[in-house]
Design a protein around this motif. Structure first.
Motif: not given
Length: 490
Positions: A317-324, A332-336, A339-350, A363-366
């Motif tokens: 799913i394509a998203v704005d990386p600043a706001s998701m 909005y879409a987050i996590g795996d 795409g990108g870094l498919q990591l649990a801690h990244v998903a939580s931050h997103e 916002t403080h997107a990763p």
């Protein structure tokens, strides 16, 4: 119809953290999960695999207890007990997530959510932007969800002002492989009742090398088949070479530049046979089992995303990386699933970033450059920022510091002195561009390097920080000083 400010599809580390943040900000929140709270990370990934890895590490350490002056006799592996411990830890953590949902007054719907219509009359009359049919079900042990739609029960309809999609991912499949219990993904491997005598692991990325390390320590004969020219190909080349060398010492066979011929794979009671093409030659391999670990595919289908204006590009799913935010202003879409870094801690931050964007906060997107990445093999790998090659390719002149664990007292005390820390810094201003580690417990202190990058610190600043002695973390200071040719311990 129940109306919510925010509805979240998916109860993994992205979804449930987003739900908690939304509740903290006063939003009426619902979370829809078709299986169990905690998602892939808790039930099929991070936690169960690391629990097995810990047991494997302890088993290997006990086998060499003589080197610590301890005699251990009659040592044996109770794999059933290993699996029971894994299940117990997962259950404990799942209960913790359930408690957090209740504590924060988050409504949890057990079932599959289907987006009905983002612009329909019913949604408009309700004062919301979309509605979801939740096909209710009840969780039954480890068997997942008994879908109500299959038993004739009616779906429950809920409305949302904003929707967060956190549907995660699944193991990627290779077309043409036989459907057989001996040909496994990482999901099936977690349910093994015994350790295979031998296994071929197709894929030498993060998941592949973790399973290779674990099963080798449990006593299996392991062969890794990797299409790239080195294992963990996204890591710094020096890290890949060192891991290959240490795996070779453990009799883990690593075949790189090797293409699996999927049509050749045959599985039966006697085991699995397959062919690989490598260097223009075809080789035949045989093992008791085969594990396929060639990445993960985003779950973008089956829940009605096409009924929104959100777009799927290259399978995510394509998203704005600043706001998701997706192309739909209320989705909005987050996590795996992005795409990108498919990591649990990244998903939580997103997840936090998405909720704060919905609420109109800063916002403080990763930033991918400051996201720590960890591999829990033996030895562990951890990294953040640019590899040396990527830094050079970006046009920078770099300086490199490298320090071995063999010169770190705590590593010798632990009996684990293989590996090193490598620092890549900008030669012009000393800015830390990347830190790459291989060695004991490096996943526990990569956070210091990530903080250095976040604060745009220089190698000299981190090197001059006082690291306590004796600790493994001393190696970071020495490697940082090494970039300026000032390392003290070598």
């Amino acid at each position: 119809m129940e109306l919510y400010d925010i509805v979240i599809l998916g109860g993994g580390p992205g979804g449930y953290i987003a739900a908690i943040r939304a509740a903290q900000l006063g939003k009426r929140t619902a979370l829809v999960e078709k299986e169990k709270l905690g998602g892939t990370c808790l039930h099929k990934g991070c936690i169960p695999s690391k629990t097995l890895l810990r047991s494997a590490e302890l088993f290997e350490t006990m086998k060499r207890s003589g080197s610590f002056g301890i005699r251990a006799e009659g040592l044996s592996l109770d794999f059933g007990g290993v699996q029971s411990r894994k299940d117990s830890i997962v259950e404990q953590l799942e209960k913790g997530v359930q408690f957090l949902m209740k504590k924060n007054a988050i409504d949890v719907y057990s079932g599959t959510g289907h987006i009905v219509d983002g612009t329909g009359r019913e949604a408009a009359e309700a004062g919301c932007n979309g509605v979801i049919n939740v096909t209710r079900g009840t969780i039954q042990g480890n068997d997942g969800v008994d879908i109500a739609g299959d038993t004739g029960e009616e779906a429950i309809r809920i409305g949302y002002r904003d929707l967060i999609v956190a549907t995660g991912s699944r193991p990627r499949r290779i077309a043409g492989l036989p459907s057989h219990e001996r040909v496994m993904s990482s999901d099936e491997a977690l349910a093994m009742t015994d350790v295979p005598a031998s296994i071929v692991i197709v894929g030498g990325g993060v998941i592949g090398v973790e399973w290779a390390s674990m099963l080798s320590d449990f006593g299996a004969q392991v062969t890794i088949v990797e299409a790239a020219e080195r294992i963990v190909p996204t890591e710094d080349a020096d890290i890949s070479r060192e891991l290959s060398r240490l795996f070779a010492k453990r009799k883990i066979k690593v075949l790189t530049g090797a293409k699996l011929l999927a049509e050749s794979v045959a599985a039966g009671e006697a085991g699995v046979t397959l062919e690989i093409e490598r260097g223009g030659k075809v080789d035949r391999l045989a093992a008791e089992r085969m594990l396929v670990s060639v990445g993960r595919a985003a779950n973008v289908e089956g829940f009605g995303l096409e009924r929104t204006a959100a777009k799927v590009e290259r399978g995510v799913i394509a998203v704005d990386p600043a706001s998701m935010r997706t192309a739909d202003p209320h989705v909005y879409a987050i996590g795996d699933v992005i795409g990108g870094l498919q990591l649990a801690h990244v998903a939580s931050h997103e997840g936090v970033a998405a909720v704060e964007a919905i609420c109109g906060l800063e916002t403080h997107a990763p930033d991918p450059a400051s996201v720590p990445k960890c591999v829990y093999s033996r030895p562990e790998l951890a990294s953040v920022g640019l590899t040396e090659q990527a830094a050079v390719d970006s046009g920078r002149e770099v300086k490199v510091g490298k320090f071995s664990f063999k010169a770190i007292g705590k590593a010798l005390v632990f009996g684990e002195s293989d590996g090193f820390v490598k620092v890549v810094a900008d030669a012009a201003n000393g800015a830390v561009l990347g830190v790459h580690m291989i060695g004991p417990h490096v996943t526990d202190f990569i956070g210091e390097a990530a903080l250095a990058q976040l604060l745009e610190a220089t190698s000299m600043q981190v090197g001059r920080m006082i690291h306590p002695h004796p600790t493994l973390s001393e190696i970071i200071g020495e490697a940082m000083l090494g970039a300026d040719k000032l390392a003290l311990g070598m």
